[in-house]
Motif scaffolding. Structure first.
Motif, PDB file in Angstrom:
ATOM      1  N   GLU A 680      39.813  22.001  49.537  1.00  0.00           N
ATOM      2  CA  GLU A 680      39.356  21.722  50.905  1.00  0.00           C
ATOM      3  C   GLU A 680      39.010  22.979  51.691  1.00  0.00           C
ATOM      4  OE1 GLU A 680      42.674  19.479  52.325  1.00  0.00           O
ATOM      5  OE2 GLU A 680      42.535  18.110  50.632  1.00  0.00           O
ATOM      6  N   HIS A 681      38.830  24.100  50.999  1.00  0.00           N
ATOM      7  CA  HIS A 681      38.370  25.319  51.659  1.00  0.00           C
ATOM      8  C   HIS A 681      36.881  25.505  51.398  1.00  0.00           C
ATOM      9  CE1 HIS A 681      41.983  27.473  53.251  1.00  0.00           C
ATOM     10  NE2 HIS A 681      42.555  26.477  52.582  1.00  0.00           N
ATOM     11  N   VAL A 682      36.196  26.083  52.377  1.00  0.00           N
ATOM     12  CA  VAL A 682      34.751  26.262  52.297  1.00  0.00           C
ATOM     13  C   VAL A 682      34.426  27.385  51.311  1.00  0.00           C
ATOM     14  CG1 VAL A 682      32.662  26.871  53.585  1.00  0.00           C
ATOM     15  CG2 VAL A 682      34.428  25.430  54.652  1.00  0.00           C
ATOM     16  N   ALA A 683      33.619  27.055  50.301  1.00  0.00           N
ATOM     17  CA  ALA A 683      33.208  28.053  49.305  1.00  0.00           C
ATOM     18  C   ALA A 683      31.926  28.763  49.726  1.00  0.00           C
ATOM     19  CB  ALA A 683      32.996  27.379  47.947  1.00  0.00           C
ATOM     20  N   TRP A 684      31.076  28.048  50.441  1.00  0.00           N
ATOM     21  CA  TRP A 684      29.756  28.580  50.816  1.00  0.00           C
ATOM     22  C   TRP A 684      29.240  27.737  51.953  1.00  0.00           C
ATOM     23  CZ3 TRP A 684      25.419  25.488  50.753  1.00  0.00           C
ATOM     24  CH2 TRP A 684      24.160  26.108  50.825  1.00  0.00           C
ATOM     25  N   ARG A 685      28.492  28.366  52.836  1.00  0.00           N
ATOM     26  CA  ARG A 685      27.843  27.578  53.876  1.00  0.00           C
ATOM     27  C   ARG A 685      26.532  28.248  54.285  1.00  0.00           C
ATOM     28  NH1 ARG A 685      29.884  28.885  59.274  1.00  0.00           N
ATOM     29  NH2 ARG A 685      29.708  31.142  59.462  1.00  0.00           N
ATOM     30  N   LEU A 686      25.642  27.422  54.766  1.00  0.00           N
ATOM     31  CA  LEU A 686      24.345  27.865  55.242  1.00  0.00           C
ATOM     32  C   LEU A 686      24.224  27.358  56.668  1.00  0.00           C
ATOM     33  CD1 LEU A 686      22.230  29.431  53.601  1.00  0.00           C
ATOM     34  CD2 LEU A 686      21.033  27.272  53.256  1.00  0.00           C
ATOM     35  N   LYS A 687      24.058  28.265  57.618  1.00  0.00           N
ATOM     36  CA  LYS A 687      24.086  27.855  59.024  1.00  0.00           C
ATOM     37  C   LYS A 687      22.862  27.057  59.444  1.00  0.00           C
ATOM     38  CE  LYS A 687      27.124  31.286  61.169  1.00  0.00           C
ATOM     39  NZ  LYS A 687      27.211  32.342  62.199  1.00  0.00           N
ATOM     40  N   SER A 688      21.696  27.427  58.940  1.00  0.00           N
ATOM     41  CA  SER A 688      20.488  26.792  59.490  1.00  0.00           C
ATOM     42  C   SER A 688      19.348  26.701  58.487  1.00  0.00           C
ATOM     43  CB  SER A 688      20.017  27.558  60.727  1.00  0.00           C
ATOM     44  OG  SER A 688      19.813  28.926  60.398  1.00  0.00           O
ATOM     45  N   GLY A 689      19.630  26.219  57.295  1.00  0.00           N
ATOM     46  CA  GLY A 689      18.559  25.955  56.339  1.00  0.00           C
ATOM     47  C   GLY A 689      18.399  27.017  55.274  1.00  0.00           C
ATOM     48  N   VAL A 690      17.859  26.586  54.124  1.00  0.00           N
ATOM     49  CA  VAL A 690      17.690  27.471  52.969  1.00  0.00           C
ATOM     50  C   VAL A 690      16.440  28.324  53.139  1.00  0.00           C
ATOM     51  CG1 VAL A 690      17.347  27.565  50.479  1.00  0.00           C
ATOM     52  CG2 VAL A 690      18.823  25.816  51.463  1.00  0.00           C
ATOM     53  N   VAL A 691      16.592  29.598  52.870  1.00  0.00           N
ATOM     54  CA  VAL A 691      15.446  30.503  52.807  1.00  0.00           C
ATOM     55  C   VAL A 691      15.300  30.914  51.348  1.00  0.00           C
ATOM     56  CG1 VAL A 691      14.467  32.695  53.555  1.00  0.00           C
ATOM     57  CG2 VAL A 691      15.853  31.341  55.145  1.00  0.00           C
ATOM     58  N   GLY A 692      14.214  30.490  50.697  1.00  0.00           N
ATOM     59  CA  GLY A 692      14.035  30.815  49.291  1.00  0.00           C
ATOM     60  C   GLY A 692      14.278  29.621  48.394  1.00  0.00           C
ATOM     61  N   ASP A 693      14.615  29.898  47.139  1.00  0.00           N
ATOM     62  CA  ASP A 693      14.759  28.886  46.102  1.00  0.00           C
ATOM     63  C   ASP A 693      16.127  28.193  46.207  1.00  0.00           C
ATOM     64  OD1 ASP A 693      14.813  27.351  43.851  1.00  0.00           O
ATOM     65  OD2 ASP A 693      14.744  29.007  42.431  1.00  0.00           O
ATOM     66  N   PRO A 694      16.186  26.876  46.467  1.00  0.00           N
ATOM     67  CA  PRO A 694      17.474  26.180  46.562  1.00  0.00           C
ATOM     68  C   PRO A 694      18.290  26.269  45.274  1.00  0.00           C
ATOM     69  CG  PRO A 694      15.716  24.812  47.461  1.00  0.00           C
ATOM     70  CD  PRO A 694      15.060  25.982  46.791  1.00  0.00           C
ATOM     71  N   MET A 695      17.636  26.218  44.107  1.00  0.00           N
ATOM     72  CA  MET A 695      18.365  26.305  42.837  1.00  0.00           C
ATOM     73  C   MET A 695      19.068  27.654  42.719  1.00  0.00           C
ATOM     74  SD  MET A 695      18.180  23.514  40.957  1.00  0.00           S
ATOM     75  CE  MET A 695      18.431  24.077  39.274  1.00  0.00           C
ATOM     76  N   ARG A 696      18.374  28.702  43.070  1.00  0.00           N
ATOM     77  CA  ARG A 696      18.980  30.035  43.003  1.00  0.00           C
ATOM     78  C   ARG A 696      20.179  30.131  43.949  1.00  0.00           C
ATOM     79  NH1 ARG A 696      16.989  34.994  41.523  1.00  0.00           N
ATOM     80  NH2 ARG A 696      14.861  34.177  41.386  1.00  0.00           N
ATOM     81  N   GLU A 697      20.009  29.583  45.155  1.00  0.00           N
ATOM     82  CA  GLU A 697      21.088  29.649  46.143  1.00  0.00           C
ATOM     83  C   GLU A 697      22.311  28.861  45.675  1.00  0.00           C
ATOM     84  OE1 GLU A 697      23.056  31.004  49.369  1.00  0.00           O
ATOM     85  OE2 GLU A 697      21.039  31.621  48.726  1.00  0.00           O
ATOM     86  N   MET A 698      22.108  27.692  45.077  1.00  0.00           N
ATOM     87  CA  MET A 698      23.246  26.895  44.622  1.00  0.00           C
ATOM     88  C   MET A 698      23.896  27.503  43.392  1.00  0.00           C
ATOM     89  SD  MET A 698      23.374  24.958  47.099  1.00  0.00           S
ATOM     90  CE  MET A 698      24.986  24.472  46.564  1.00  0.00           C
TER      91      MET A 698
END
Length: 719
Positions: A680-698
């Motif tokens: 239940e702890h946050v591993a990653w967050r994006l404040k306001s949308g993906v910049v770039g390739d979503p697959m790479r970011e995930m």
């Protein structure tokens, strides 16, 4: 054998001398082993995880691991479970962990005393004398369940142990005693067993196996048993044998205070306090005695008295049951007709943290008091240990199941050790705050300790022991004289000044505190199995103040996911309302991606589910809809996430129309996204949308969360 029968049958304690065997030269912490070397898959003679110590931390860890499908067993050196109440305050975060243990939190809440009987700390000249002041530690928001779905609890440790043992029985755990082995002591130790009366006396590690020797007493003879395991977790308390065998030192302040703990029963005293001055802690100061009384259960009349202890001038033999009764009568202000002294035991207050939590290539692990020893002020000891287990369980399970490399266990130490250090500092500050009250009354707590040190190590050490004791008693008598009614009253100028100072301490919140919401729910891992914010603007937590601070929800990486009530949206007529914390299951290793119902976020969800499949880890998407937007949900999420089916649509449940939205609570926009770990702890967050390739970011997010550092480095090199 049932838990209740188990408690009744065994009463003795067996404490053989541990044989501390030096490690071979190969037993040195190095980089983590490969999957194949750390766990001997398919070898039934090797237990994946051996837990040493059957206190709350070890029992919680065994439940969590078993629910995650990891085979484990527990080793406990005592032949019975102590009925000494010990720890008793369960904070918000621990209660949240217990909510996932098959209704444990609810059972604690049903079984604990009503909150009005323990919300106050009371300061008095005797339990039937003048009240110097009182502090109510519960505030209205503590009952509103705005920041957490569950409240804190007051519940003695031995009662908690009984409930945990009942849960283990439901998970098919068996109690084993030396007498009940019947020749099985030479068989490999199987999973789901609690071996009572067995003490870990040596640990040896080869390249792929840990060999543990356990000593036990059978038919009056000392015997030994060899247990082969892949990993050993020491949850064996402040004097941890596992820690000593691993050669791990403690760092911090030793011997802050020595005390004697007197466990006694008196329904008469309980009934009196119920009607006249209910509370949890009673700080009692008079000319004859000084002590702190912990009211574990007023209705049952169960108490523990804490008394300062100054050996060698004082011996434990000086605290006989009759002597303790007389002292209790002095503190109560009258004699009790039904007093029953159950147990008298000395203990030492430390403020220390182990120099490391991992040893032998991540196969020897420390948790709970074995890893950190705090003053009891604030109740952080047991709670920090329970949260150690919560952090550790999913990581061990990830390694056992081949989801993550053993190096993910490094993040246990990276994350939990700074929290232990922070809580140590906070506990010391709270302990010093407790000392402010006697200080205001003219009792400088440092004087007695300084005199004691001079007697033991200075010129006083050459004096006869009888004279040493007389000097110490004289200092105590002189100090308690400051509490006489002729001095401590409003008509005496000095007494009036002291009482005014005391009122200021209470009014300004400078006395001992019970709750620390900001630290309880707001602790955050700055590095570990997570992706820190790229802007690097987030610093470390504010230093502890020793005073209560409100928790401010945030979805910063490393933080516990904020709580908000949400309603599950589905075709059924059910309108079930749950907490956002309930969106994660305690029964499997699963990550959760929280998004708003907007097109770019759906694209990100597709990428997350593909990457999770690629990494062979379970993931689920939560589409969180604004309050009042129930129409079209089925079509929206189903069409947008097709062909994936592992998602859930939920809608905000607001207590009022002007209440904050989910994304406002998280200090984000609805274009953002949050990836939550199994704990239940946050591993990653994006404040306001993906910049770039979503697959790479995930891939970057899951790589960090699973300790796959090579993936992270490869992607950083691509930027």
């Amino acid at each position: 054998m049932g838990s209740s029968r188990f408690f009744k049958r065994f009463s003795g304690l067996y404490k053989p001398n541990a044989r501390i065997q030096p490690y071979p030269s190969a037993y040195v912490p190095t980089r983590a082993l490969s999957h194949s070397k750390l766990f001997s898959n398919g070898d039934n003679s090797v237990l994946p995880v051996l837990i040493v110590g059957a206190g709350p931390v070890g029992l919680v860890l065994s439940i969590l691991l078993t629910k995650l499908g990891v085979k484990c067993a527990v080793l406990e050196k005592s032949t019975s479970f102590s009925r000494h109440p010990q720890a008793h305050f369960i904070n918000n975060r621990s209660m949240e962990v217990f909510r996932k243990l098959d209704g444990l939190a609810e059972e604690i809440q049903r079984s604990q005393p009503p909150v009005d009987l323990w919300r106050k700390f009371i300061y008095c000249t005797s339990l039937s004398g003048s009240i110097l002041g009182s502090v109510d530690h519960m505030q209205p928001q503590d009952f509103e369940q705005v920041v957490s779905p569950v409240s804190v609890a007051h519940f003695s440790q031995y009662k908690l142990n009984a409930l945990l043992l009942k849960q283990l029985e439901n998970l098919s755990f068996k109690y084993c005693t030396p007498e009940g082995l019947k020749g099985l002591d030479h068989e490999p130790l199987g999973a789901r067993q609690i071996l009572m009366g067995h003490e870990c006396v040596s640990i040896n590690a080869s390249d792929d196996i840990i060999s543990v020797t356990a000593s036990f007493l059978k038919d009056g003879k000392h015997m030994e048993r060899n247990i082969r395991c892949n990993m050993i977790v020491g949850t064996d308390g402040a004097g941890s044998t596992v820690r000593k065998l691993a050669g791990i030192d403690m760092r911090g302040e030793k011997d802050l205070q020595k005390l004697v703990s007197v466990h006694f029963l008196s329904r008469g005293l309980g009934n009196y306090l119920l009607s006249e001055r209910p509370g949890m802690l009673f700080f009692i100061f008079n000319t004859e005695a000084i002590g702190v009384l912990v009211a574990h259960d007023l209705k049952q009349g169960e108490f523990v008295l804490q008394i300062p202890f100054y050996p060698p001038q004082q011996n434990l033999e000086d605290f006989s049951a009759k002597t303790c009764e007389r002292m209790i009568f002095k503190l109560v202000g009258r004699e009790l007709g039904d007093i029953n002294v159950i147990d008298i035991k000395p203990w030492v207050m430390h403020a220390e943290v182990a120099e490391k939590f991992l040893s032998s290539r991540n196969r020897v692990i420390l948790a709970g008091d074995a890893a950190h020893r705090f003053p009891p002020a604030g109740g952080f000891g047991m709670n920090t240990g329970i949260q150690d287990s919560h952090n550790l369980a999913w990581k061990i399970a990830s390694v056992v199941k081949g989801i993550a490399p053993p190096s993910i266990l490094n993040t246990y130490e990276t994350e939990r050790r700074p929290i232990a250090i922070f809580n140590t500092t906070l506990s010391i500050q709270n302990f010093k705050a407790a000392m402010a009250v006697p200080g205001a009354l003219g009792l400088d707590p440092t004087i007695a300790n300084s005199v004691h040190r001079v007697i033991n190590k200075g010129v006083g050490s050459i004096l006869p022991s009888g004279l040493q004791s007389a000097i110490l008693d004289g200092i105590f008598t002189l100090g308690r004289a400051q509490l006489s009614e002729t001095l401590l009253n409003e008509n005496n100028p000095l007494g009036a000044l002291r009482l005014a100072n005391l009122r200021c301490i209470f009014e300004e919140g400078k006395s001992l505190q019970l709750q620390f919401p900001a630290e309880d729910l707001g602790f955050r891992y700055l590095e570990g199995a997570l992706v820190p914010d790229r802007d690097g603007a987030l610093g470390g937590p504010d230093g502890p103040t020793g005073r209560r601070r409100d928790y401010v929800p945030t979805a910063d990486p490393g933080s516990r996911l904020p709580h908000m009530n949400v309603r599950i949206l589905s075709n059924s007529s059910s309108k079930a309302t749950i907490s956002t914390l309930d969106l994660l299951s305690g029964d499997k290793i699963e990550f959760l991606l929280i998004i708003a119902p907007i097109e770019p976020s759906y694209h990100l969800a597709h990428a997350a589910l593909k990457v999770a499949e690629e990494f062979k880890v379970s993931a689920r998407v939560c589409v969180l809809w604004p309050a009042g937007s129930a129409k079209g949900v089925e079509v929206g999420s189903k069409a947008s996430l097709k062909p994936w089916e592992n998602y859930i649509d939920v809608m905000e449940v607001k207590k009022s129309s002007d209440a904050s939205s989910w994304w406002d609570i998280c200090q984000m926009t609805d274009k953002g996204a949050i990836l939550v770990r199994p704990d239940e702890h946050v591993a990653w967050r994006l404040k306001s949308g993906v910049v770039g390739d979503p697959m790479r970011e995930m891939r970057r997010a899951f790589s960090a969360a699973l300790g796959l550092k090579s993936h992270i480095k490869d992607q950083e090199a691509d930027h």
